[in-house]
Enzyme design. Structure first.
Site, PDB file in Angstrom:
ATOM      1  N   LYS A  73      10.814   2.976   1.484  1.00  0.00           N
ATOM      2  CA  LYS A  73      10.963   4.272   1.193  1.00  0.00           C
ATOM      3  C   LYS A  73      11.308   4.795  -0.139  1.00  0.00           C
ATOM      4  O   LYS A  73      12.143   4.431  -0.787  1.00  0.00           O
ATOM      5  CB  LYS A  73      11.893   5.209   2.325  1.00  0.00           C
ATOM      6  CG  LYS A  73      10.973   4.944   3.915  1.00  0.00           C
ATOM      7  CD  LYS A  73       9.403   6.431   4.067  1.00  0.00           C
ATOM      8  CE  LYS A  73       9.690   6.641   5.487  1.00  0.00           C
ATOM      9  NZ  LYS A  73      10.506   6.892   6.038  1.00  0.00           N
ATOM     10  N   ASP A  99       1.688  10.054   3.241  1.00  0.00           N
ATOM     11  CA  ASP A  99       2.486  11.339   4.370  1.00  0.00           C
ATOM     12  C   ASP A  99       1.827  12.497   4.882  1.00  0.00           C
ATOM     13  O   ASP A  99       1.310  13.355   4.683  1.00  0.00           O
ATOM     14  CB  ASP A  99       3.586  11.938   3.119  1.00  0.00           C
ATOM     15  CG  ASP A  99       4.387  12.478   3.757  1.00  0.00           C
ATOM     16  OD1 ASP A  99       4.696  12.065   5.352  1.00  0.00           O
ATOM     17  OD2 ASP A  99       5.608  13.445   3.012  1.00  0.00           O
ATOM     18  N   GLU A 112       0.951  -1.547   0.163  1.00  0.00           N
ATOM     19  CA  GLU A 112       0.461   0.071  -0.275  1.00  0.00           C
ATOM     20  C   GLU A 112       0.864   1.457  -0.223  1.00  0.00           C
ATOM     21  O   GLU A 112       2.224   1.479   0.562  1.00  0.00           O
ATOM     22  CB  GLU A 112      -0.382   0.481   1.628  1.00  0.00           C
ATOM     23  CG  GLU A 112      -1.579  -1.263   1.167  1.00  0.00           C
ATOM     24  CD  GLU A 112      -1.701  -1.408   3.128  1.00  0.00           C
ATOM     25  OE1 GLU A 112      -2.234   0.166   3.980  1.00  0.00           O
ATOM     26  OE2 GLU A 112      -2.339  -2.003   3.438  1.00  0.00           O
ATOM     27  N   TYR A 157      -6.177   1.934   6.677  1.00  0.00           N
ATOM     28  CA  TYR A 157      -5.155   0.651   6.408  1.00  0.00           C
ATOM     29  C   TYR A 157      -4.778  -0.095   7.307  1.00  0.00           C
ATOM     30  O   TYR A 157      -3.684  -0.989   7.006  1.00  0.00           O
ATOM     31  CB  TYR A 157      -4.387   1.498   5.803  1.00  0.00           C
ATOM     32  CG  TYR A 157      -3.336   2.243   6.386  1.00  0.00           C
ATOM     33  CD1 TYR A 157      -3.134   2.432   7.654  1.00  0.00           C
ATOM     34  CD2 TYR A 157      -3.082   4.043   6.636  1.00  0.00           C
ATOM     35  CE1 TYR A 157      -2.206   3.582   8.945  1.00  0.00           C
ATOM     36  CE2 TYR A 157      -2.458   4.636   6.705  1.00  0.00           C
ATOM     37  CZ  TYR A 157      -2.015   4.167   8.552  1.00  0.00           C
ATOM     38  OH  TYR A 157      -0.985   5.673   9.272  1.00  0.00           O
ATOM     39  N   CYS A 197      35.071  23.875  25.430  1.00  0.00           N
ATOM     40  CA  CYS A 197      33.223  23.804  25.129  1.00  0.00           C
ATOM     41  C   CYS A 197      32.615  24.816  24.562  1.00  0.00           C
ATOM     42  O   CYS A 197      33.229  25.550  25.524  1.00  0.00           O
ATOM     43  CB  CYS A 197      32.415  22.895  26.334  1.00  0.00           C
ATOM     44  SG  CYS A 197      30.921  23.380  26.447  1.00  0.00           S
ATOM     45  N   CYS A 226      30.816  25.874  28.539  1.00  0.00           N
ATOM     46  CA  CYS A 226      31.110  26.393  29.789  1.00  0.00           C
ATOM     47  C   CYS A 226      32.753  26.628  29.512  1.00  0.00           C
ATOM     48  O   CYS A 226      33.626  26.337  30.601  1.00  0.00           O
ATOM     49  CB  CYS A 226      30.664  24.793  30.717  1.00  0.00           C
ATOM     50  SG  CYS A 226      31.880  23.388  30.206  1.00  0.00           S
ATOM     51  N   CYS A 270      32.214  17.565  25.958  1.00  0.00           N
ATOM     52  CA  CYS A 270      32.605  18.470  27.177  1.00  0.00           C
ATOM     53  C   CYS A 270      32.994  17.642  28.209  1.00  0.00           C
ATOM     54  O   CYS A 270      32.714  17.094  28.620  1.00  0.00           O
ATOM     55  CB  CYS A 270      31.291  19.120  27.414  1.00  0.00           C
ATOM     56  SG  CYS A 270      31.515  20.562  28.779  1.00  0.00           S
ATOM     57  N   CYS A 293      29.063  22.145  33.125  1.00  0.00           N
ATOM     58  CA  CYS A 293      28.390  22.981  32.101  1.00  0.00           C
ATOM     59  C   CYS A 293      26.861  23.213  31.689  1.00  0.00           C
ATOM     60  O   CYS A 293      26.029  22.214  31.784  1.00  0.00           O
ATOM     61  CB  CYS A 293      29.091  21.698  30.720  1.00  0.00           C
ATOM     62  SG  CYS A 293      28.378  22.165  28.857  1.00  0.00           S
ATOM     63  N   LYS A 311       2.371   4.634   1.058  1.00  0.00           N
ATOM     64  CA  LYS A 311       2.966   4.405   2.370  1.00  0.00           C
ATOM     65  C   LYS A 311       2.471   6.712   2.213  1.00  0.00           C
ATOM     66  O   LYS A 311       3.383   7.657   1.695  1.00  0.00           O
ATOM     67  CB  LYS A 311       4.406   4.738   2.525  1.00  0.00           C
ATOM     68  CG  LYS A 311       4.267   5.585   4.161  1.00  0.00           C
ATOM     69  CD  LYS A 311       5.518   5.146   4.790  1.00  0.00           C
ATOM     70  CE  LYS A 311       5.553   5.187   6.101  1.00  0.00           C
ATOM     71  NZ  LYS A 311       5.846   7.203   7.015  1.00  0.00           N
TER      72      LYS A 311
HETATM   73  S1  IVH Z   1       0.502   0.603   8.991  1.00  0.00           S
HETATM   74  C1  IVH Z   1       1.454  -1.667  12.896  1.00  0.00           C
HETATM   75  N1  IVH Z   1       0.369   1.674   6.392  1.00  0.00           N
HETATM   76  O1  IVH Z   1       3.453   5.499   8.409  1.00  0.00           O
HETATM   77  C2  IVH Z   1       1.491  -0.599  11.208  1.00  0.00           C
HETATM   78  N2  IVH Z   1       1.210   3.106   7.733  1.00  0.00           N
HETATM   79  O2  IVH Z   1       6.361   4.732   9.428  1.00  0.00           O
HETATM   80  C3  IVH Z   1       1.086   0.573  11.747  1.00  0.00           C
HETATM   81  N3  IVH Z   1       1.688   5.213   7.498  1.00  0.00           N
HETATM   82  O3  IVH Z   1       2.398   5.726  11.956  1.00  0.00           O
HETATM   83  C4  IVH Z   1       1.275   1.439  10.012  1.00  0.00           C
HETATM   84  N4  IVH Z   1       0.871   4.810   5.173  1.00  0.00           N
HETATM   85  O4  IVH Z   1       1.226   6.761  10.221  1.00  0.00           O
HETATM   86  C5  IVH Z   1       0.754   1.699   7.698  1.00  0.00           C
HETATM   87  N5  IVH Z   1      -0.544   2.207   4.939  1.00  0.00           N
HETATM   88  C6  IVH Z   1      -0.160   2.478   5.198  1.00  0.00           C
HETATM   89  C7  IVH Z   1       0.677   3.840   5.878  1.00  0.00           C
HETATM   90  C8  IVH Z   1       1.029   3.406   7.458  1.00  0.00           C
HETATM   91  C9  IVH Z   1       1.606   5.928   6.078  1.00  0.00           C
HETATM   92  C10 IVH Z   1       2.362   5.612   8.221  1.00  0.00           C
HETATM   93  C11 IVH Z   1       1.857   5.344   9.567  1.00  0.00           C
HETATM   94  C12 IVH Z   1       2.929   5.141  10.512  1.00  0.00           C
HETATM   95  C13 IVH Z   1       4.220   5.448   9.516  1.00  0.00           C
HETATM   96  C14 IVH Z   1       5.212   4.219  10.392  1.00  0.00           C
END
Ligand code: IVH
Length: 687
Positions: A317, A122, A118, A229, A411, A414, A429, A435, A120
């Site tokens: 990523k 943002d 799926e 999700y 440092c 300090c 330091c 400090c 990811k």
């Molecule tokens: S699953 C236990 N699915 O990524 C796992 N997370 O880096 C639950 N996120 O905090 C997360 N898209 O906010 C999942 N398709 C997706 C996602 C997703 C974005 C985010 C989510 C999570 C973060 C982790």
């Protein structure tokens, strides 16, 4: 006569009512008015201030009403923690992820693993709780364990169903992401700029800012969507696979990402990754990678979690965004353990929608390796949430006369000698307790979120209080009440905010052992290690006594510390160093005298394994050693390697050797695999 005096008195009356309502709401958990009435009061204050900006300056109390937005939300404890994900950046990381799964489950390499891929998203993660199919609460992720309850705001989103369509379980938590589309973000920023309001750095911040509005009507006017999700707590089994779970989410009325795909094995995952990287720019919303989740929920359960991330999922990523800018200066930051970190001050530059002004340079070796000098043109990259990094320089653009950077001998704060011990990369330091920078950083750490979490005591305030002698050591925080009047008259403060601060300090007089240990800021004792220690030692008094006794090399207590799984020798070393310093013990005892440090309930406190010590020896047919260890720890047991009279259980698998013999000789409880499964609450193995 002008009508100003009337407005002034109205404002005074309003702020007084709001302050009293705040006290009632936060202090005694008994709201004196409805949220709508409260919001109306705040809105009126805003209106008055918009029409009479000159009143903002002289009415300090009013400022406080307007500013700490978060104070208006209640806390929400997640029944199942909202965790993060491990990252992959390249195909090899995915291969390793699959291998880890196979090793853990004891699967053969020809066994192809099925994943759901799926995008990811943002945005910001949210948990929704439904009871009998009705939305009862929605909360932000917060620290993963506790977030802010923003139900009223979430109800304004069309993609958050009020009622689940069709049959729904008694109770279910649904997790997902709240997003703002890229185009909506640009339009919102344009409108905000036009109105002279705050503009947001990126769509994610805009989504977060929009959701965390005290006035839900503002949220309602912002174009936000929710994509579902993941699963939180559920009162019944929902599906056998993640794919089927997503289908149920859709049937209930949620938006589930249409780009999701089922992939088998690493090669298909890699192909999907490439496809998404190309699709990315054309999407209406920001994505920063692809999440791969093992499809089989039974296997997900067996795999469980390691630290704060599931073993069954990974976020792969996309490559980071890069840009070129000029390095203006190298500044030295002093951390709470005295580490001196060079930080690059940059000519501000926009990288993938975020304004970057600083980048980390890690340490002096890194600076030497890059041969980066002040005035150089540098190439930098930003990936997700991480601090931007400098990748290299453009030598042809180096200004004449630029000289290599020289690490400081003292440092900057300090002026104590700064030393780099042989074999270490970090220069420190040596000022220790004298400090100011270290002291301030330690205090900041002490009150930070994962530690004492004291609302109203932010980084700036700590530094200012330190400078003015109000705070020197952590224990001083708990006598700030004596200085309430003094605080109230400080610039930017008032009676209300001083009282609020004292109240939030008093609320933390009682604290869990893990948070307490973490708050001490001992090197290498992060939240995970602090929890491990708390779980193992149970109470403050026991921990303190054991740590002092463990000072003696070769003592039972030292061995016990060494055998806590996950606490390595370096961590033990730091603990010993901390306890060897009498001033640290003094500080510790001073805190203990004014606090109630709650005992740590071991994980799975009600399981027969809670607080027990267990040793695995020999092989098992139904699970690998890592799986068995993880299971035991999840149930609150301590897994050690060697058998002693303090061992509670020995699980002897096939070909168990000397350890089983020793256990028998000591008269310990020795279990076979079936006995272990029963103890661990696992179903009998099928034969
Ligand atoms: S699953 C236990 N699915 O990524 C796992 N997370 O880096 C639950 N996120 O905090 C997360 N898209 O906010 C999942 N398709 C997706 C996602 C997703 C974005 C985010 C989510 C999570 C973060 C982790």
């Amino acid at each position: 006569m002008s009508r100003k005096p009337k407005v002034v008195s109205e404002l005074a009356a309003l702020t007084k009512r709001i302050a009293t309502a705040d006290l009632a709401y936060h202090g005694q958990d008994t709201p004196m008015m409805t949220d709508a009435e409260y919001d109306a009061l705040r809105l009126r204050v805003k209106e008055i201030l918009a029409a009479h900006p000159e009143l903002v300056a002289d009415a300090t109390a009013v400022e406080q009403v307007g500013s700490p937005a978060a104070a208006g939300f209640g806390k929400w404890r997640h029944r199942v923690p909202m965790l993060s994900l491990d990252n992959a950046f390249a195909a090899v990381d995915f291969v390793e992820f699959e291998a880890r799964i196979r090793r853990f489950l004891g699967l053969k390499t020809d066994n192809v693993l099925d994943f759901v891929a799926e995008p990811k998203l943002d945005g910001l993660s949210i948990s929704l709780t439904y009871e009998q199919g009705k939305l009862i609460a929605g909360a932000t992720r917060g620290d993963g364990f506790e977030g802010e309850e923003v139900t009223a705001n979430l109800r304004t989103l069309r993609s958050v169903p009020e009622t689940l369509t069709g049959e729904a379980p008694e109770r279910i938590e649904i997790r997902g992401e709240v997003l703002m589309a890229k185009a909506d973000f640009l339009a919102l920023n344009a409108a905000q700029a036009e109105a002279g309001d705050k503009v947001f750095a990126n769509p994610r911040n805009a989504a977060a800012g929009s959701l965390r509005q005290l006035d839900a009507r503002i949220t309602a006017g912002r174009p936000l969507s929710f994509f579902a999700y993941a699963m939180g707590e559920a009162s019944e089994e929902i599906a056998g696979t993640h794919w089927a779970y997503l289908e149920r989410l859709e049937a209930w009325g949620f938006t589930v990402n249409p780009l999701r795909r089922r992939v088998s094995g690493g090669a298909e995952a890699e192909a999907f990754q490439t496809e998404m990287a190309e699709t990315r720019a054309g999407l209406a919303y920001d994505i920063d990678g692809v999440v791969y989740k093992l499809d089989d929920i039974g296997l997900q359960r067996r795999l469980g979690f390691a630290g704060r991330a599931p073993r069954w999922a990974i976020a792969w990523k996309f490559p980071a965004e890069q840009a070129v800018t000029v390095l203006r200066d190298i500044r030295i930051q002093v951390g709470r353990t005295g580490a001196l970190t060079p930080v690059a001050e940059l000519e501000p530059i926009n990288v993938g929608g975020v304004l970057v002004t600083r980048a980390t340079l890690h340490n002096e070796d890194e600076i030497a390796r890059l041969d980066v000098r002040i005035g150089d043109t540098v190439m930098l990259q930003r990936a997700g949430d991480v601090i931007p990094q400098i990748l290299g320089i453009l030598p042809e653009r180096r200004p004449e006369g630029a000289t290599p950077w020289v690490p400081p001998e003292f440092c900057p704060q300090c002026h104590s000698v700064a030393l780099r011990p042989p074999g270490e990369v970090v220069r420190r330091c040596t000022g220790g307790l004298i400090c100011p920078a270290q002291t301030v950083e330690r205090l900041i750490h002490f009150v930070s979120r994962g530690a004492f979490d004291i609302e109203g005591l932010g980084d700036r305030t700590v530094a200012e209080f330190y400078e003015d002698g109000l705070l020197k050591t952590p224990v001083d925080i708990f006598s700030l009440a004596m200085h309430e009047a003094e605080i109230a008259v400080r610039e930017g403060w008032g009676k209300l905010s001083a009282a609020n601060l004292i109240r939030s300090i008093e609320a933390r007089r009682s604290i869990g052992l893990a948070r307490f240990i973490f708050a001490l800021g001992i090197r290498r004792i992060g939240e995970t290690n602090a929890k491990l220690l708390a779980r193992n030692y149970g109470s403050f008094a026991h921990w303190r006594a054991q740590m002092l006794a463990a000072q003696m090399v070769g003592s039972d207590e030292r061995l016990a510390l060494g055998s806590i799984l996950g606490v390595g020798p370096a961590v033990a070393e730091e603990l010993m160093e901390f306890f060897a310093e009498p001033r640290n013990i003094e500080a510790l005892d001073a805190l203990a005298a004014v606090l109630t440090i709650e005992d740590a309930a071991g994980a799975g406190a009600d399981s027969p394994l809670a607080g027990k010590t267990i040793v695995f020896t020999g092989g098992m047919a139904t699970m690998t050693r890592p799986e068995a260890k993880a299971r035991a720890e999840q149930l609150g047991a301590r897994v050690t390697d060697s058998v002693s009279k303090n061992t509670d259980f020995v699980v002897a698998g096939a070909d168990a050797g000397s350890k089983a013999k020793k256990a028998a000789a000591l008269g310990l409880t020795v279990l076979d695999e079936a006995g272990w499964r029963e103890l661990a609450g696992l179903p009998p193995a099928e034969v």
